[in-house]
Design a protein around this motif. Sequence first.
Motif, PDB file in Angstrom:
ATOM      1  N   GLU A  15     -31.455 -18.846  51.974  1.00 22.41           N
ATOM      2  CA  GLU A  15     -33.008 -19.385  51.101  1.00 22.41           C
ATOM      3  C   GLU A  15     -32.108 -19.660  49.917  1.00 22.41           C
ATOM      4  O   GLU A  15     -32.981 -20.552  48.739  1.00 22.41           O
ATOM      5  CB  GLU A  15     -33.392 -17.893  50.420  1.00 22.41           C
ATOM      6  CG  GLU A  15     -34.464 -17.887  52.232  1.00 22.41           C
ATOM      7  CD  GLU A  15     -35.586 -15.879  51.902  1.00 22.41           C
ATOM      8  OE1 GLU A  15     -36.004 -16.346  50.005  1.00 22.41           O
ATOM      9  OE2 GLU A  15     -35.773 -15.862  52.429  1.00 22.41           O
ATOM     10  N   VAL A  16     -30.746 -19.344  49.408  1.00 23.74           N
ATOM     11  CA  VAL A  16     -30.333 -20.143  48.020  1.00 23.74           C
ATOM     12  C   VAL A  16     -30.067 -21.591  48.378  1.00 23.74           C
ATOM     13  O   VAL A  16     -29.943 -22.680  47.535  1.00 23.74           O
ATOM     14  CB  VAL A  16     -28.912 -19.120  47.893  1.00 23.74           C
ATOM     15  CG1 VAL A  16     -28.468 -20.540  46.613  1.00 23.74           C
ATOM     16  CG2 VAL A  16     -29.391 -17.805  46.980  1.00 23.74           C
ATOM     17  N   ILE A  17     -29.545 -21.725  49.231  1.00 23.99           N
ATOM     18  CA  ILE A  17     -28.737 -23.052  50.161  1.00 23.99           C
ATOM     19  C   ILE A  17     -29.978 -24.382  50.332  1.00 23.99           C
ATOM     20  O   ILE A  17     -30.105 -25.274  49.429  1.00 23.99           O
ATOM     21  CB  ILE A  17     -28.643 -22.803  51.571  1.00 23.99           C
ATOM     22  CG1 ILE A  17     -26.974 -21.892  50.956  1.00 23.99           C
ATOM     23  CG2 ILE A  17     -27.445 -24.323  51.747  1.00 23.99           C
ATOM     24  CD1 ILE A  17     -26.336 -22.069  52.618  1.00 23.99           C
ATOM     25  N   LYS A  27     -30.078 -29.518  39.626  1.00 25.66           N
ATOM     26  CA  LYS A  27     -32.061 -28.794  38.617  1.00 25.66           C
ATOM     27  C   LYS A  27     -31.844 -27.095  39.289  1.00 25.66           C
ATOM     28  O   LYS A  27     -33.018 -27.093  38.271  1.00 25.66           O
ATOM     29  CB  LYS A  27     -32.587 -29.703  39.704  1.00 25.66           C
ATOM     30  CG  LYS A  27     -33.968 -29.817  39.459  1.00 25.66           C
ATOM     31  CD  LYS A  27     -35.145 -30.914  40.130  1.00 25.66           C
ATOM     32  CE  LYS A  27     -36.810 -30.439  39.465  1.00 25.66           C
ATOM     33  NZ  LYS A  27     -37.135 -31.216  40.574  1.00 25.66           N
ATOM     34  N   ALA A  28     -31.872 -26.823  40.530  1.00 27.93           N
ATOM     35  CA  ALA A  28     -32.414 -25.822  40.665  1.00 27.93           C
ATOM     36  C   ALA A  28     -31.228 -24.393  38.901  1.00 27.93           C
ATOM     37  O   ALA A  28     -31.883 -23.609  39.016  1.00 27.93           O
ATOM     38  CB  ALA A  28     -31.509 -25.008  41.385  1.00 27.93           C
ATOM     39  N   SER A  29     -30.708 -25.407  38.683  1.00 27.61           N
ATOM     40  CA  SER A  29     -30.373 -24.152  37.327  1.00 27.61           C
ATOM     41  C   SER A  29     -30.951 -24.736  35.796  1.00 27.61           C
ATOM     42  O   SER A  29     -30.140 -24.116  35.300  1.00 27.61           O
ATOM     43  CB  SER A  29     -28.237 -24.429  37.311  1.00 27.61           C
ATOM     44  OG  SER A  29     -28.285 -25.712  37.476  1.00 27.61           O
ATOM     45  N   GLN A  30     -31.094 -25.906  35.820  1.00 26.21           N
ATOM     46  CA  GLN A  30     -32.032 -26.696  34.352  1.00 26.21           C
ATOM     47  C   GLN A  30     -33.284 -25.930  34.578  1.00 26.21           C
ATOM     48  O   GLN A  30     -33.880 -26.145  33.344  1.00 26.21           O
ATOM     49  CB  GLN A  30     -31.577 -27.590  34.058  1.00 26.21           C
ATOM     50  CG  GLN A  30     -29.970 -27.728  34.099  1.00 26.21           C
ATOM     51  CD  GLN A  30     -29.618 -29.227  33.973  1.00 26.21           C
ATOM     52  OE1 GLN A  30     -30.292 -30.223  34.059  1.00 26.21           O
ATOM     53  NE2 GLN A  30     -28.120 -29.023  33.174  1.00 26.21           N
ATOM     54  N   ASP A  31     -33.959 -26.311  35.336  1.00 22.25           N
ATOM     55  CA  ASP A  31     -35.546 -26.453  35.992  1.00 22.25           C
ATOM     56  C   ASP A  31     -35.648 -25.111  35.930  1.00 22.25           C
ATOM     57  O   ASP A  31     -35.290 -23.744  36.410  1.00 22.25           O
ATOM     58  CB  ASP A  31     -36.083 -27.251  36.720  1.00 22.25           C
ATOM     59  CG  ASP A  31     -37.320 -26.615  37.059  1.00 22.25           C
ATOM     60  OD1 ASP A  31     -38.020 -25.779  37.096  1.00 22.25           O
ATOM     61  OD2 ASP A  31     -38.500 -27.954  36.245  1.00 22.25           O
ATOM     62  N   GLU A  32     -36.943 -24.502  34.293  1.00 20.25           N
ATOM     63  CA  GLU A  32     -37.169 -22.894  34.127  1.00 20.25           C
ATOM     64  C   GLU A  32     -37.412 -22.228  35.165  1.00 20.25           C
ATOM     65  O   GLU A  32     -37.063 -21.506  35.885  1.00 20.25           O
ATOM     66  CB  GLU A  32     -38.054 -23.059  33.208  1.00 20.25           C
ATOM     67  CG  GLU A  32     -38.214 -21.196  32.958  1.00 20.25           C
ATOM     68  CD  GLU A  32     -39.484 -21.333  31.858  1.00 20.25           C
ATOM     69  OE1 GLU A  32     -39.806 -19.572  31.319  1.00 20.25           O
ATOM     70  OE2 GLU A  32     -39.814 -22.426  30.651  1.00 20.25           O
ATOM     71  N   ASP A  33     -38.646 -22.675  35.601  1.00 18.78           N
ATOM     72  CA  ASP A  33     -38.993 -22.231  37.669  1.00 18.78           C
ATOM     73  C   ASP A  33     -38.082 -21.958  38.447  1.00 18.78           C
ATOM     74  O   ASP A  33     -37.732 -21.227  39.700  1.00 18.78           O
ATOM     75  CB  ASP A  33     -40.728 -23.178  37.842  1.00 18.78           C
ATOM     76  CG  ASP A  33     -41.718 -22.517  36.856  1.00 18.78           C
ATOM     77  OD1 ASP A  33     -41.343 -21.657  36.150  1.00 18.78           O
ATOM     78  OD2 ASP A  33     -41.761 -23.550  36.773  1.00 18.78           O
ATOM     79  N   LEU A  34     -37.438 -23.453  39.241  1.00 15.31           N
ATOM     80  CA  LEU A  34     -36.487 -23.505  39.997  1.00 15.31           C
ATOM     81  C   LEU A  34     -35.770 -21.955  39.573  1.00 15.31           C
ATOM     82  O   LEU A  34     -34.978 -21.253  40.532  1.00 15.31           O
ATOM     83  CB  LEU A  34     -36.438 -24.280  40.204  1.00 15.31           C
ATOM     84  CG  LEU A  34     -36.949 -25.909  40.752  1.00 15.31           C
ATOM     85  CD1 LEU A  34     -36.124 -27.664  40.712  1.00 15.31           C
ATOM     86  CD2 LEU A  34     -36.931 -25.125  42.745  1.00 15.31           C
ATOM     87  N   LYS A  36     -35.578 -19.727  37.955  1.00 15.53           N
ATOM     88  CA  LYS A  36     -36.066 -18.069  38.078  1.00 15.53           C
ATOM     89  C   LYS A  36     -35.740 -17.810  39.552  1.00 15.53           C
ATOM     90  O   LYS A  36     -35.325 -16.565  39.838  1.00 15.53           O
ATOM     91  CB  LYS A  36     -37.773 -17.959  38.227  1.00 15.53           C
ATOM     92  CG  LYS A  36     -37.977 -16.621  37.851  1.00 15.53           C
ATOM     93  CD  LYS A  36     -39.576 -16.853  37.139  1.00 15.53           C
ATOM     94  CE  LYS A  36     -40.388 -14.915  37.507  1.00 15.53           C
ATOM     95  NZ  LYS A  36     -41.082 -15.357  38.707  1.00 15.53           N
ATOM     96  N   ASP A  37     -36.793 -19.065  40.600  1.00 10.32           N
ATOM     97  CA  ASP A  37     -36.218 -18.116  41.914  1.00 10.32           C
ATOM     98  C   ASP A  37     -34.486 -18.242  41.966  1.00 10.32           C
ATOM     99  O   ASP A  37     -35.259 -16.976  43.278  1.00 10.32           O
ATOM    100  CB  ASP A  37     -37.380 -19.466  42.627  1.00 10.32           C
ATOM    101  CG  ASP A  37     -38.752 -19.725  42.166  1.00 10.32           C
ATOM    102  OD1 ASP A  37     -38.774 -18.914  42.105  1.00 10.32           O
ATOM    103  OD2 ASP A  37     -39.167 -21.201  43.053  1.00 10.32           O
ATOM    104  N   LEU A  38     -33.627 -19.350  41.812  1.00 14.65           N
ATOM    105  CA  LEU A  38     -32.545 -19.115  42.410  1.00 14.65           C
ATOM    106  C   LEU A  38     -32.247 -18.190  42.282  1.00 14.65           C
ATOM    107  O   LEU A  38     -31.088 -17.014  42.865  1.00 14.65           O
ATOM    108  CB  LEU A  38     -31.907 -20.473  41.529  1.00 14.65           C
ATOM    109  CG  LEU A  38     -30.603 -20.506  41.829  1.00 14.65           C
ATOM    110  CD1 LEU A  38     -30.230 -20.745  43.260  1.00 14.65           C
ATOM    111  CD2 LEU A  38     -29.653 -21.360  40.773  1.00 14.65           C
ATOM    112  N   ILE A  39     -32.178 -16.944  40.946  1.00 16.81           N
ATOM    113  CA  ILE A  39     -31.378 -16.138  40.372  1.00 16.81           C
ATOM    114  C   ILE A  39     -32.398 -15.214  41.074  1.00 16.81           C
ATOM    115  O   ILE A  39     -31.533 -13.819  41.445  1.00 16.81           O
ATOM    116  CB  ILE A  39     -31.797 -15.850  38.969  1.00 16.81           C
ATOM    117  CG1 ILE A  39     -31.243 -16.669  38.119  1.00 16.81           C
ATOM    118  CG2 ILE A  39     -31.458 -13.946  38.986  1.00 16.81           C
ATOM    119  CD1 ILE A  39     -31.362 -17.011  36.257  1.00 16.81           C
ATOM    120  N   GLU A  40     -33.604 -14.877  41.184  1.00 16.02           N
ATOM    121  CA  GLU A  40     -34.033 -13.746  42.494  1.00 16.02           C
ATOM    122  C   GLU A  40     -33.477 -13.787  43.903  1.00 16.02           C
ATOM    123  O   GLU A  40     -32.695 -12.952  44.299  1.00 16.02           O
ATOM    124  CB  GLU A  40     -35.606 -14.086  42.236  1.00 16.02           C
ATOM    125  CG  GLU A  40     -36.400 -12.652  43.160  1.00 16.02           C
ATOM    126  CD  GLU A  40     -37.851 -13.353  43.094  1.00 16.02           C
ATOM    127  OE1 GLU A  40     -38.193 -13.544  44.040  1.00 16.02           O
ATOM    128  OE2 GLU A  40     -38.578 -13.492  41.599  1.00 16.02           O
TER     129      GLU A  40
END
Length: 78
Positions: A15-17, A27-34, A36-40
Amino acid sequence: MGQNKLLWMVGEIGEVIDIVKKHSGLKASQDEDLRKDLIEELADVLMYYNDVLLCYDISSEELKSAYVNKFEKNMKRW
């Protein structure tokens, strides 16, 4: 039981991949929503990782020692 935890962990890593592959790591590290999902998803990976350690009765000291040894061995390769 440890085997099941490993399989669940691999699923969470997938799922992380998927997040990084679909949106790019930047983008996954900078976009706020993405982000959040990445960290979760990474938290899920970490939870299953911890469960695996518990299933195999691997202590933090054993893991730390193995990590340091492996790190030093890898540094000699380069």
